[in-house]
Design an enzyme around this catalytic site. Structure first.
Site, PDB file in Angstrom:
ATOM      1  N   ASP A 103      -4.445   3.818  -1.294  1.00 54.12           N
ATOM      2  CA  ASP A 103      -4.892   2.859  -0.442  1.00 54.12           C
ATOM      3  C   ASP A 103      -5.486   1.664  -1.186  1.00 54.12           C
ATOM      4  OD1 ASP A 103      -4.243   4.559   1.618  1.00 54.12           O
ATOM      5  OD2 ASP A 103      -6.169   5.272   1.805  1.00 54.12           O
TER       6      ASP A 103
HETATM    7  N1  URA Z   1      -5.489  10.084   0.639  1.00 55.51           N
HETATM    8  C1  URA Z   1      -6.026   8.940   1.240  1.00 55.51           C
HETATM    9  O1  URA Z   1      -6.672   8.876   1.843  1.00 55.51           O
HETATM   10  N2  URA Z   1      -5.982   7.777   0.360  1.00 55.51           N
HETATM   11  C2  URA Z   1      -5.371   7.703  -0.715  1.00 55.51           C
HETATM   12  O2  URA Z   1      -5.114   6.426  -1.376  1.00 55.51           O
HETATM   13  C3  URA Z   1      -4.669   8.753  -1.202  1.00 55.51           C
HETATM   14  C4  URA Z   1      -4.499   9.971  -0.647  1.00 55.51           C
END
Ligand code: URA
Length: 245
Positions: A103
């Protein structure tokens, strides 16, 4: 392999552009200008410089980055700069892709390659590649939450239950958040955030510290990237369902 072919394979542009770089004296090998585009060279182990920047030859590109906050893992980002903007043009021309995505607000270990088979192998849910996350939670993490994460939780809008391969309470962090180390072997959208929400906690900070056999080196600063020697640096050990709490 001809020098112009080598440059072309390493992402230095169209064949004509590569020839142009060479004949105009911008390419050196072992400190000496090589201005013949047709010079025949053994590519394996070759290190050349283009405009004084050193480039080791890699038949397939494989590298890791310490992803900084505020970057999207997309070639066409919507709200933030792309992680690809942190890579030099030859790697972008080679069309390296991130192996999975993090993310925008997640930091840490991101692997890139132009080897489609490796991407498939390392993102396939069947391969159970372990990914280790350092999670900063809003609320204290309880042993009951850990038990549920290990047993499997149901995510909103997803019929399947997902379980952590390992979960370990790491205690209060300097930023005041409550630490949890979570190992996942699947890779669903926002999985860590959704799993913590499913146990009535909330992710406030997320950092990936491990991917397969690879750990993020302490000396790789956010935004920096580094070549990996080969797939064996990442190739995961078979996943085990450890239940450390
Ligand atoms: N899980 C999440 O919620 N975000 C990420 O970036 C990676 C795994």
């Amino acid at each position: 392999m001809k020098l112009s072919q080598i440059l072309f394979s390493q992402g230095f542009g169209a064949r004509r552009e590569c020839e142009g770089l060479i004949v105009s004296g911008h390419v050196k090998i072992a400190g000496k200008v090589v201005d013949n585009p047709f010079e025949d060279l053994e590519p394996e182990g070759l290190v050349f410089t283009v405009r004084a920047e050193s480039w080791p030859y890699h038949a397939k590109a494989l590298l890791m980055m310490n992803k900084p906050k505020g970057h999207e893992c997309s070639q066409k980002p919507k709200h933030h700069p792309s992680v690809y903007s942190l890579l030099p043009p030859p790697l972008r021309i080679r069309d390296v892709q991130s192996v999975g995505r993090l993310d925008e607000d997640t930091t840490g270990l991101l692997v890139f390659t132009d080897d489609g088979a490796l991407i498939h192998r390392w993102t396939s849910p069947k391969k159970h590649v372990p990914k280790v996350y350092e999670v900063g939670c809003k609320h204290p993490v309880t042993p009951e939450q850990v038990d549920k994460l290990l047993a499997g939780v149901k995510l909103v809008d997803d019929p399947a239950t997902v379980a952590a391969a390992a979960a370990e309470i790491t205690g209060e962090r300097p930023d005041g958040l409550h630490g949890l180390r979570l190992t996942l072997t699947d890779g669903k959208y926002h999985q860590v955030k959704r799993m913590l929400a499913a146990v009535s906690n909330r992710v406030e900070a997320l950092h990936r510290s491990g991917f397969g056999a690879l750990a993020l080196p302490a000396d790789l600063a956010p935004g920096q990237w580094r070549w990996l020697p080969g797939p064996q640096a990442v190739t995961p050990v078979a996943a085990t369902a450890t239940t450390t709490a």
